[in-house]
Design a protein around this motif. Sequence first.
Motif, PDB file in Angstrom:
ATOM      1  N   LEU A  17      41.898  43.056 112.359  1.00 19.06           N
ATOM      2  CA  LEU A  17      42.844  42.706 111.296  1.00 19.06           C
ATOM      3  C   LEU A  17      42.638  41.272 110.828  1.00 19.06           C
ATOM      4  O   LEU A  17      42.598  40.997 109.624  1.00 19.06           O
ATOM      5  N   LYS A  18      42.486  40.343 111.775  1.00 16.42           N
ATOM      6  CA  LYS A  18      42.275  38.941 111.408  1.00 16.42           C
ATOM      7  C   LYS A  18      40.989  38.777 110.614  1.00 16.42           C
ATOM      8  O   LYS A  18      40.938  38.015 109.651  1.00 16.42           O
ATOM      9  N   LYS A  19      39.937  39.487 111.003  1.00 19.10           N
ATOM     10  CA  LYS A  19      38.663  39.386 110.298  1.00 19.10           C
ATOM     11  C   LYS A  19      38.801  39.909 108.867  1.00 19.10           C
ATOM     12  O   LYS A  19      38.298  39.315 107.921  1.00 19.10           O
ATOM     13  N   LYS A  20      39.534  41.042 108.714  1.00 15.51           N
ATOM     14  CA  LYS A  20      39.754  41.592 107.372  1.00 15.51           C
ATOM     15  C   LYS A  20      40.560  40.629 106.513  1.00 15.51           C
ATOM     16  O   LYS A  20      40.258  40.420 105.337  1.00 15.51           O
ATOM     17  N   MET A  21      41.611  40.035 107.099  1.00 17.38           N
ATOM     18  CA  MET A  21      42.451  39.101 106.361  1.00 17.38           C
ATOM     19  C   MET A  21      41.656  37.861 105.967  1.00 17.38           C
ATOM     20  O   MET A  21      41.820  37.333 104.865  1.00 17.38           O
ATOM     21  N   GLN A  22      40.781  37.401 106.856  1.00 10.64           N
ATOM     22  CA  GLN A  22      39.945  36.238 106.554  1.00 10.64           C
ATOM     23  C   GLN A  22      39.017  36.545 105.389  1.00 10.64           C
ATOM     24  O   GLN A  22      38.854  35.741 104.473  1.00 10.64           O
ATOM     25  N   ARG A  23      38.401  37.740 105.422  1.00 17.10           N
ATOM     26  CA  ARG A  23      37.471  38.136 104.370  1.00 17.10           C
ATOM     27  C   ARG A  23      38.169  38.252 103.021  1.00 17.10           C
ATOM     28  O   ARG A  23      37.600  37.926 101.985  1.00 17.10           O
ATOM     29  N   GLU A  24      39.407  38.728 103.029  1.00 16.66           N
ATOM     30  CA  GLU A  24      40.154  38.905 101.782  1.00 16.66           C
ATOM     31  C   GLU A  24      40.727  37.589 101.258  1.00 16.66           C
ATOM     32  O   GLU A  24      41.162  37.515 100.115  1.00 16.66           O
ATOM     33  N   GLY A  25      40.751  36.546 102.085  1.00 21.04           N
ATOM     34  CA  GLY A  25      41.278  35.254 101.650  1.00 21.04           C
ATOM     35  C   GLY A  25      42.782  35.146 101.757  1.00 21.04           C
ATOM     36  O   GLY A  25      43.393  34.310 101.089  1.00 21.04           O
ATOM     37  N   ILE A  26      43.387  35.974 102.588  1.00 23.37           N
ATOM     38  CA  ILE A  26      44.849  35.969 102.706  1.00 23.37           C
ATOM     39  C   ILE A  26      45.333  34.694 103.388  1.00 23.37           C
ATOM     40  O   ILE A  26      46.349  34.109 102.988  1.00 23.37           O
ATOM     41  N   PHE A  27      44.595  34.219 104.406  1.00 23.25           N
ATOM     42  CA  PHE A  27      45.015  33.005 105.107  1.00 23.25           C
ATOM     43  C   PHE A  27      44.984  31.807 104.162  1.00 23.25           C
ATOM     44  O   PHE A  27      45.887  30.968 104.164  1.00 23.25           O
ATOM     45  N   ARG A  28      43.948  31.721 103.316  1.00 21.19           N
ATOM     46  CA  ARG A  28      43.830  30.622 102.363  1.00 21.19           C
ATOM     47  C   ARG A  28      44.997  30.668 101.382  1.00 21.19           C
ATOM     48  O   ARG A  28      45.602  29.645 101.057  1.00 21.19           O
ATOM     49  N   GLU A  29      45.327  31.869 100.912  1.00 20.30           N
ATOM     50  CA  GLU A  29      46.421  32.010  99.953  1.00 20.30           C
ATOM     51  C   GLU A  29      47.763  31.665 100.587  1.00 20.30           C
ATOM     52  O   GLU A  29      48.609  31.017  99.958  1.00 20.30           O
ATOM     53  N   MET A  30      47.966  32.064 101.845  1.00 19.74           N
ATOM     54  CA  MET A  30      49.222  31.734 102.527  1.00 19.74           C
ATOM     55  C   MET A  30      49.361  30.220 102.664  1.00 19.74           C
ATOM     56  O   MET A  30      50.450  29.662 102.481  1.00 19.74           O
ATOM     57  N   LYS A  31      48.255  29.544 102.984  1.00 19.51           N
ATOM     58  CA  LYS A  31      48.293  28.094 103.127  1.00 19.51           C
ATOM     59  C   LYS A  31      48.625  27.436 101.797  1.00 19.51           C
ATOM     60  O   LYS A  31      49.386  26.469 101.742  1.00 19.51           O
ATOM     61  N   GLN A  32      48.069  27.967 100.697  1.00 18.40           N
ATOM     62  CA  GLN A  32      48.347  27.393  99.381  1.00 18.40           C
ATOM     63  C   GLN A  32      49.793  27.630  98.968  1.00 18.40           C
ATOM     64  O   GLN A  32      50.416  26.781  98.331  1.00 18.40           O
ATOM     65  N   ARG A  33      50.341  28.768  99.320  1.00 19.71           N
ATOM     66  CA  ARG A  33      51.713  29.094  98.905  1.00 19.71           C
ATOM     67  C   ARG A  33      52.770  28.469  99.796  1.00 19.71           C
ATOM     68  O   ARG A  33      53.961  28.609  99.536  1.00 19.71           O
ATOM     69  N   LYS A  34      52.331  27.796 100.848  1.00 21.99           N
ATOM     70  CA  LYS A  34      53.293  27.178 101.759  1.00 21.99           C
ATOM     71  C   LYS A  34      54.122  26.113 101.036  1.00 21.99           C
ATOM     72  O   LYS A  34      55.308  25.945 101.290  1.00 21.99           O
ATOM     73  N   ALA A  35      53.502  25.392 100.126  1.00 21.39           N
ATOM     74  CA  ALA A  35      54.185  24.350  99.369  1.00 21.39           C
ATOM     75  C   ALA A  35      53.918  24.578  97.885  1.00 21.39           C
ATOM     76  O   ALA A  35      52.937  25.221  97.507  1.00 21.39           O
ATOM     77  N   TYR A  36      54.782  24.025  97.050  1.00 17.55           N
ATOM     78  CA  TYR A  36      54.640  24.186  95.603  1.00 17.55           C
ATOM     79  C   TYR A  36      53.418  23.413  95.127  1.00 17.55           C
ATOM     80  O   TYR A  36      53.145  22.290  95.562  1.00 17.55           O
TER      81      TYR A  36
END
Length: 102
Positions: A17-36
């Motif tokens: 699951l983590k590998k799939k999420m990394q490939r899709e860029g979900i972690f990067r997007e979550m980090k960007q959406r953490k703050a305005y």
Amino acid sequence: MQVLVRDNNVDQALRVLKKKMQREGIFREMKQRKAYEKPSVRKAREKAEAVRRARKQARKTAIREGLIAAPKPKPRFGAGAPRRPGGSPFAPSAAPSVNTAS
């Protein structure tokens, strides 16, 4: 996103699951959406990402067409190379046996 759990092996399913999420860029997007992010900053970031993608594509095309040399491959640690700094491939792994035949 879906991950199958085989033989109740949750650890392996989490890794997949983590590998799939990394490939899709979900972690990067979550980090960007953490703050305005201000719209001007967002536009600048997206433009920089587009420039980076275009340069990468141009570099790959130039390598494929033979206009520039391909980068040297990174050294891989094989059987003869030490894995850790300071380790020697020729260092004995165990104490040498002494043959004392009398």
